[in-house]
Write an enzyme that holds these catalytic residues in place. Sequence first.
Site, PDB file in Angstrom:
ATOM      1  CG  ASP A 185      -1.904   1.115   1.232  1.00 32.85           C
ATOM      2  OD1 ASP A 185      -3.000   0.938   0.662  1.00 32.85           O
ATOM      3  OD2 ASP A 185      -1.583   2.193   1.785  1.00 32.85           O
ATOM      4  CB  ILE A 186       1.062   4.209  -2.228  1.00 34.24           C
ATOM      5  CG1 ILE A 186       1.355   3.379  -3.485  1.00 34.24           C
ATOM      6  CG2 ILE A 186       1.843   5.522  -2.259  1.00 34.24           C
ATOM      7  CD1 ILE A 186       0.935   4.056  -4.784  1.00 34.24           C
ATOM      8  CD  GLU A 228      -4.686   4.171  -1.284  1.00 36.02           C
ATOM      9  OE1 GLU A 228      -4.879   4.527  -0.108  1.00 36.02           O
ATOM     10  OE2 GLU A 228      -5.549   4.268  -2.177  1.00 36.02           O
TER      11      GLU A 228
END
Length: 304
Positions: A185-186, A228
């Site tokens: 996950d960004i 994301e």
Amino acid sequence: MKGLDFIHSILAEIDIVVLKRLASGKYTLLGKVPGFYRELYPDDENGPCVEPWKHSDMLAFFLEDAEIFFSKNTEGQYSSSIWQEEGVDGDKALFAQAMVTSEGRAIILRLFHEEYIERVKILQKARENLLERRELKRDLQLYKKISRYDALTSLYNHATFIEILQAEAMNARNTGASLSLLIMDIDDFKRVNDTFGHLAGDAVLASFGKILQSHLRTGDIAARYGGEEFVILATNTSQDQAFRMAENLRKRIEDFKFPYTERTTVSIGCTAYQPPEDIRNFIQRADFAMYDAKRDGKNNIKIR
């Protein structure tokens, strides 16, 4: 002109005209001229017309192509499409063919009657249907291809990833092959959108997709899992190998200069498949590991 005479003699009964080529643009008629020809193309001062293209736009166009064909000096045939001249009944049509044989060059005109035209129409319709089916098949193949990928990142989409994961998990159960999963996950992606706008966020996601694609080994599968979140399915890879792979990827992302934000980091969860577990447990374990990485300060990797 033995060859062309022979052709003419065979076809004399089916409304055919043979114009023997003497030179570029100059022709003479062979054999008996059928009535349809003299009705369509008026006699000149020397008898039956030897320049029918002066009375027919279609033949004028065809003559230009025929002369180019003749200039190639190669034996063969060049044919027109079927057309109708003014003055020809609705159930009749014409066809032209340029022919080069060892005996010489000629243009052949043929009148088709209703039965033949009907067969041609049926064949043309069949051909149109075939082309339509081919076009539809290409469209379906294109749609299928598009439907498997995420448009923004060019990675597989969620549905395609699940399909592939199911197949690889079955293979692992049947063969004992190792299989590992990374969910990432960004970090602080909402801040990117809030600070720089959604176009900037899209640019970061697109760049992230390119990084994953360039990092993949043969057999690895990358996908945009949603928002994301991204995943990598590492085939024939143990958990320790997957951790090293994730660490290399984490560093590369940390060092990469993204558009707008320049620096972006990622939190990664890593786990290995444990046959014969359901793939939902496999995904959940990697997901929990990713949240462990988030809680531990982000920009790191956790294993479960």
